[in-house]
Design a protein around this motif. Structure first.
Motif, PDB file in Angstrom:
ATOM      1  N   PHE A  18       0.854  -1.181   0.000  1.00  0.00           N
ATOM      2  CA  PHE A  18       0.000   0.000   0.000  1.00  0.00           C
ATOM      3  C   PHE A  18       0.893   1.234   0.000  1.00  0.00           C
ATOM      4  CE2 PHE A  18      -3.737  -2.388   1.887  1.00  0.00           C
ATOM      5  CZ  PHE A  18      -4.627  -2.050   0.881  1.00  0.00           C
ATOM      6  N   VAL A  19       0.536   2.228  -0.801  1.00  0.00           N
ATOM      7  CA  VAL A  19       1.328   3.441  -0.947  1.00  0.00           C
ATOM      8  C   VAL A  19       0.409   4.646  -0.779  1.00  0.00           C
ATOM      9  CG1 VAL A  19       2.831   4.769  -2.488  1.00  0.00           C
ATOM     10  CG2 VAL A  19       2.870   2.271  -2.564  1.00  0.00           C
ATOM     11  N   CYS A  20       0.888   5.669  -0.097  1.00  0.00           N
ATOM     12  CA  CYS A  20       0.113   6.901   0.069  1.00  0.00           C
ATOM     13  C   CYS A  20       1.016   8.113  -0.110  1.00  0.00           C
ATOM     14  CB  CYS A  20      -0.513   6.952   1.470  1.00  0.00           C
ATOM     15  SG  CYS A  20      -1.394   8.488   1.826  1.00  0.00           S
ATOM     16  N   ALA A  21       0.518   9.106  -0.831  1.00  0.00           N
ATOM     17  CA  ALA A  21       1.121  10.434  -0.853  1.00  0.00           C
ATOM     18  C   ALA A  21       0.071  11.393  -0.319  1.00  0.00           C
ATOM     19  CB  ALA A  21       1.543  10.835  -2.266  1.00  0.00           C
ATOM     20  N   ALA A  22       0.432  12.199   0.649  1.00  0.00           N
ATOM     21  CA  ALA A  22      -0.481  13.172   1.235  1.00  0.00           C
ATOM     22  C   ALA A  22       0.094  14.568   1.016  1.00  0.00           C
ATOM     23  CB  ALA A  22      -0.688  12.907   2.720  1.00  0.00           C
ATOM     24  N   ALA A  23      -0.746  15.467   0.539  1.00  0.00           N
ATOM     25  CA  ALA A  23      -0.307  16.833   0.236  1.00  0.00           C
ATOM     26  C   ALA A  23      -1.036  17.825   1.125  1.00  0.00           C
ATOM     27  CB  ALA A  23      -0.574  17.157  -1.232  1.00  0.00           C
ATOM     28  N   LEU A  24      -0.324  18.841   1.560  1.00  0.00           N
ATOM     29  CA  LEU A  24      -0.906  19.963   2.292  1.00  0.00           C
ATOM     30  C   LEU A  24      -0.556  21.231   1.521  1.00  0.00           C
ATOM     31  CD1 LEU A  24      -2.122  21.483   4.772  1.00  0.00           C
ATOM     32  CD2 LEU A  24       0.182  21.345   5.814  1.00  0.00           C
ATOM     33  N   CYS A  25      -1.599  21.940   1.088  1.00  0.00           N
ATOM     34  CA  CYS A  25      -1.406  23.222   0.413  1.00  0.00           C
ATOM     35  C   CYS A  25      -1.993  24.318   1.288  1.00  0.00           C
ATOM     36  CB  CYS A  25      -2.079  23.226  -0.961  1.00  0.00           C
ATOM     37  SG  CYS A  25      -1.266  22.133  -2.148  1.00  0.00           S
ATOM     38  N   ILE A  26      -1.218  25.377   1.469  1.00  0.00           N
ATOM     39  CA  ILE A  26      -1.584  26.470   2.375  1.00  0.00           C
ATOM     40  C   ILE A  26      -1.732  27.750   1.559  1.00  0.00           C
ATOM     41  CG2 ILE A  26      -0.725  27.870   4.307  1.00  0.00           C
ATOM     42  CD1 ILE A  26       0.612  25.323   5.353  1.00  0.00           C
ATOM     43  N   PRO A  27      -2.767  28.572   1.853  1.00  0.00           N
ATOM     44  CA  PRO A  27      -2.906  29.844   1.138  1.00  0.00           C
ATOM     45  C   PRO A  27      -1.589  30.610   1.134  1.00  0.00           C
ATOM     46  CG  PRO A  27      -4.794  29.491   2.568  1.00  0.00           C
ATOM     47  CD  PRO A  27      -3.822  28.388   2.872  1.00  0.00           C
ATOM     48  N   GLY A  28      -1.246  31.151  -0.016  1.00  0.00           N
ATOM     49  CA  GLY A  28       0.036  31.827  -0.162  1.00  0.00           C
ATOM     50  C   GLY A  28       1.046  31.005  -0.935  1.00  0.00           C
ATOM     51  N   GLY A  29       0.693  29.736  -1.200  1.00  0.00           N
ATOM     52  CA  GLY A  29       1.522  28.967  -2.115  1.00  0.00           C
ATOM     53  C   GLY A  29       2.422  27.923  -1.521  1.00  0.00           C
ATOM     54  N   ARG A  30       2.453  27.804  -0.183  1.00  0.00           N
ATOM     55  CA  ARG A  30       3.319  26.768   0.396  1.00  0.00           C
ATOM     56  C   ARG A  30       2.694  25.390   0.197  1.00  0.00           C
ATOM     57  NH1 ARG A  30       3.532  28.942   6.160  1.00  0.00           N
ATOM     58  NH2 ARG A  30       1.685  30.003   5.341  1.00  0.00           N
ATOM     59  N   GLU A  31       3.529  24.417  -0.165  1.00  0.00           N
ATOM     60  CA  GLU A  31       3.061  23.060  -0.426  1.00  0.00           C
ATOM     61  C   GLU A  31       3.995  22.049   0.235  1.00  0.00           C
ATOM     62  OE1 GLU A  31       1.039  23.790  -4.839  1.00  0.00           O
ATOM     63  OE2 GLU A  31       2.945  22.702  -4.685  1.00  0.00           O
ATOM     64  N   TYR A  32       3.407  21.032   0.804  1.00  0.00           N
ATOM     65  CA  TYR A  32       4.171  19.983   1.467  1.00  0.00           C
ATOM     66  C   TYR A  32       3.599  18.635   1.032  1.00  0.00           C
ATOM     67  CZ  TYR A  32       5.098  24.009   4.497  1.00  0.00           C
ATOM     68  OH  TYR A  32       5.423  25.258   4.977  1.00  0.00           O
ATOM     69  N   VAL A  33       4.485  17.662   0.861  1.00  0.00           N
ATOM     70  CA  VAL A  33       4.038  16.312   0.512  1.00  0.00           C
ATOM     71  C   VAL A  33       4.767  15.311   1.404  1.00  0.00           C
ATOM     72  CG1 VAL A  33       3.842  14.548  -1.282  1.00  0.00           C
ATOM     73  CG2 VAL A  33       3.603  16.954  -1.896  1.00  0.00           C
ATOM     74  N   THR A  34       3.987  14.386   1.968  1.00  0.00           N
ATOM     75  CA  THR A  34       4.576  13.325   2.774  1.00  0.00           C
ATOM     76  C   THR A  34       4.173  11.976   2.165  1.00  0.00           C
ATOM     77  OG1 THR A  34       2.669  13.312   4.269  1.00  0.00           O
ATOM     78  CG2 THR A  34       4.548  14.698   4.878  1.00  0.00           C
ATOM     79  N   HIS A  35       4.890  10.943   2.543  1.00  0.00           N
ATOM     80  CA  HIS A  35       4.664   9.623   1.942  1.00  0.00           C
ATOM     81  C   HIS A  35       4.580   8.547   3.015  1.00  0.00           C
ATOM     82  CE1 HIS A  35       5.576  11.067  -2.175  1.00  0.00           C
ATOM     83  NE2 HIS A  35       6.381  11.891  -1.543  1.00  0.00           N
ATOM     84  N   GLY A  36       3.852   7.499   2.703  1.00  0.00           N
ATOM     85  CA  GLY A  36       3.795   6.334   3.573  1.00  0.00           C
ATOM     86  C   GLY A  36       3.752   5.064   2.732  1.00  0.00           C
ATOM     87  N   ARG A  37       4.339   3.995   3.267  1.00  0.00           N
ATOM     88  CA  ARG A  37       4.340   2.704   2.566  1.00  0.00           C
ATOM     89  C   ARG A  37       4.070   1.597   3.565  1.00  0.00           C
ATOM     90  NH1 ARG A  37       6.239   2.650  -2.505  1.00  0.00           N
ATOM     91  NH2 ARG A  37       7.177   4.570  -3.299  1.00  0.00           N
ATOM     92  N   GLN A  38       3.270   0.627   3.141  1.00  0.00           N
ATOM     93  CA  GLN A  38       2.988  -0.535   3.976  1.00  0.00           C
ATOM     94  C   GLN A  38       3.193  -1.795   3.132  1.00  0.00           C
ATOM     95  OE1 GLN A  38      -1.105  -1.253   5.133  1.00  0.00           O
ATOM     96  NE2 GLN A  38      -0.481  -2.049   7.123  1.00  0.00           N
ATOM     97  N   PRO A  39       4.362  -2.415   3.245  1.00  0.00           N
ATOM     98  CA  PRO A  39       4.618  -3.640   2.478  1.00  0.00           C
ATOM     99  C   PRO A  39       3.877  -4.824   3.068  1.00  0.00           C
ATOM    100  CG  PRO A  39       6.506  -3.101   3.846  1.00  0.00           C
ATOM    101  CD  PRO A  39       5.522  -1.990   4.028  1.00  0.00           C
ATOM    102  N   GLY A  40       3.612  -5.807   2.218  1.00  0.00           N
ATOM    103  CA  GLY A  40       2.936  -7.011   2.675  1.00  0.00           C
ATOM    104  C   GLY A  40       2.689  -7.958   1.518  1.00  0.00           C
TER     105      GLY A  40
END
Length: 201
Positions: free
Chosen positions: A120-142
């Motif tokens: 299982f793979v996830c990318a999560a994004a946070l965008c904030i007014p003014g243009g700042r952007e952050y992306v985090t990731h998670g992985r669950q092997p199995g």
């Protein structure tokens, strides 16, 4: 701080709220049904990160709220990493969990058990007014199993056993799943960023 989670998937929304609440983030979390409707962008990205950013950017632009969006799915080794970004619509109709799951099981029916690795793979994004952007990731092997087990979770959870576990994701309690899931990892990392944003204002 009021934050938009750009999803209408009630199960996913509950899961994301639960994960963020458990981190102690001082945020009020709204879903798409809690804000005025706006045109939602199609998920045309070729990666989980691209799709998460598309949805988060649309949310912040339409509402002015800091917006979190995720894109996640399952990658199956013998299917060359598919369904991947097509996980939610693998069988043709978006969100038909049962059809998607059955199609994957049919596609690996002749594959020996030892080659049923998946993640299982996830990318999560946070965008904030003014243009700042952050992306985090998670992985669950199995690995995949042949028949669904468990009543919890959603999507491919009933046919996925995480590495080191004997139960499927759908047999885990919500808290057990959050502790090890791809989405739990990505969202906890985003919660840390949210804390920093709150403290800096």
């Amino acid at each position: 701080m009021r934050v938009l989670l750009a999803t209408r998937n009630a199960k996913k929304l509950r899961e994301l709220r639960r994960i963020l609440d458990a981190t102690g983030a001082d945020v009020e979390i709204a879903g798409l049904d809690d804000v005025p409707a706006y045109p939602e962008v199609p998920e045309t990205g070729l990666t989980f990160e691209e799709n998460a950013l598309l949805k988060a950017r649309a949310g912040v632009q339409a509402t002015g709220l800091p917006t979190i969006a995720d894109d996640s799915g399952i990658t199956v080794d013998v299917l060359n990493g598919m369904p991947g970004v097509f996980s939610a619509r693998w069988a043709g109709r978006h969100g038909d969990d049962e059809a998607n799951l059955r199609l994957v099981l049919g596609q690996v029916a002749e594959v020996p058990d030892e080659h049923l690795g998946a993640e299982f793979v996830c990318a999560a994004a946070l965008c904030i007014p003014g243009g700042r952007e952050y992306v985090t990731h998670g992985r669950q092997p199995g690995k995949l199993i042949r028949e669904p087990r468990g009543e919890n979770g959603f999507g491919y959870d009933p046919i996925f056993v995480a590495a080191g576990n004997t139960r499927t994701n759908a047999e885990l309690t919500a808290e057990e799943k959050d502790a090890i899931s791809h989405r739990g990892q990505a969202m906890r990392a985003l919660a840390d960023i949210l804390h920093e944003q709150i403290e800096s204002h």
